[in-house]
Write a protein that holds these residues in place. Sequence first.
Motif, PDB file in Angstrom:
ATOM      1  N   GLN A 168      31.614  45.380  36.892  1.00 14.33           N
ATOM      2  CA  GLN A 168      32.661  44.823  37.734  1.00 14.33           C
ATOM      3  C   GLN A 168      33.994  44.783  36.992  1.00 14.33           C
ATOM      4  OE1 GLN A 168      31.026  41.013  38.723  1.00 14.33           O
ATOM      5  NE2 GLN A 168      29.604  41.838  40.252  1.00 14.33           N
ATOM      6  N   GLY A 204      33.538  50.597  45.385  1.00 11.81           N
ATOM      7  CA  GLY A 204      34.048  49.578  46.304  1.00 11.81           C
ATOM      8  C   GLY A 204      33.234  48.302  46.249  1.00 11.81           C
ATOM      9  N   GLY A 205      31.907  48.447  46.135  1.00 13.24           N
ATOM     10  CA  GLY A 205      31.042  47.276  46.054  1.00 13.24           C
ATOM     11  C   GLY A 205      31.313  46.466  44.802  1.00 13.24           C
ATOM     12  N   LYS A 208      34.645  44.601  45.188  1.00 11.32           N
ATOM     13  CA  LYS A 208      34.513  43.459  46.092  1.00 11.32           C
ATOM     14  C   LYS A 208      33.758  42.312  45.437  1.00 11.32           C
ATOM     15  CE  LYS A 208      34.733  46.046  50.436  1.00 11.32           C
ATOM     16  NZ  LYS A 208      33.965  46.484  51.645  1.00 11.32           N
ATOM     17  N   ARG A 209      32.641  42.621  44.765  1.00 12.05           N
ATOM     18  CA  ARG A 209      31.851  41.576  44.127  1.00 12.05           C
ATOM     19  C   ARG A 209      32.609  40.949  42.964  1.00 12.05           C
ATOM     20  NH1 ARG A 209      27.828  45.377  45.324  1.00 12.05           N
ATOM     21  NH2 ARG A 209      27.922  46.272  43.226  1.00 12.05           N
ATOM     22  N   LEU A 211      35.942  40.708  42.698  1.00 12.03           N
ATOM     23  CA  LEU A 211      36.986  39.857  43.266  1.00 12.03           C
ATOM     24  C   LEU A 211      36.398  38.552  43.795  1.00 12.03           C
ATOM     25  CD1 LEU A 211      39.162  42.487  45.175  1.00 12.03           C
ATOM     26  CD2 LEU A 211      39.800  41.217  43.118  1.00 12.03           C
ATOM     27  N   LYS A 212      35.250  38.636  44.453  1.00 12.61           N
ATOM     28  CA  LYS A 212      34.595  37.437  44.973  1.00 12.61           C
ATOM     29  C   LYS A 212      34.246  36.480  43.841  1.00 12.61           C
ATOM     30  CE  LYS A 212      30.765  35.996  48.015  1.00 12.61           C
ATOM     31  NZ  LYS A 212      30.049  35.080  47.122  1.00 12.61           N
TER      32      LYS A 212
END
Length: 226
Positions: A168, A204-205, A208-209, A211-212
């Motif tokens: 990530q 992309g996954g 997103k993870r 950032l979350k």
Amino acid sequence: MSTLTEVRFAHEDGALADTLDELPDVDVRVLPETSTDPGQVMYVMAFENADEQTLETTLRRDHTVSDVRPLPAFEGCNLWGVAFDDETKLLGPRVTRDGGFVVDARSEGREQDPRGWHERWLLPDREAAHNIWTYARDEGFEFDVLDLHRQSDVDVENPIRDSLTDQQRAALLTAYERGYFAEPRDASLEAVADALGHSPSAAGGRIKRGLKSLIETTLAVDYRKE
């Protein structure tokens, strides 16, 4: 050397055992700093996919819970203060006693039976990880170490950076450096994926993870403190 340890565990008398069993769709996350004090009485938790009235009823009859308090001041966050019974089996305080702290703690998905907790711990060394594993085994936990690796550059005063996996972190940094977050964008998701050597969906996954995770460990905590 410090280690970042990712674990999964469950116990029939573990935190929110009844709630996790009765509400399989609910997702729970412990706000990071609330699990680092061995004398902690009230834990602040965020609940998702749960009707507030049903959730409160379930929490109050959960045999692991001694007290529960809604935090209505934080509208839209569904935050609750939860105190556990003295007999509840918790690993967070043990992590602290062994010189570590919990970076991230959240409920396991509904596919796990029994449902328990998925956590990441920053520990001073591998011996601490072994000591906690031994303690968990002796206390009757179902306990799995999912990942354990040395951290050569751990910022112990700012563990938020360690809430991200290496993948990530790489995805976010690559996206940032190439202008993916610029307005207008200087790079497409496909370009970021090419730079990482992954498919666009995988890149992309991870973005997103990542950032979350950053939002949950920074903005959610800061908002609660205001």
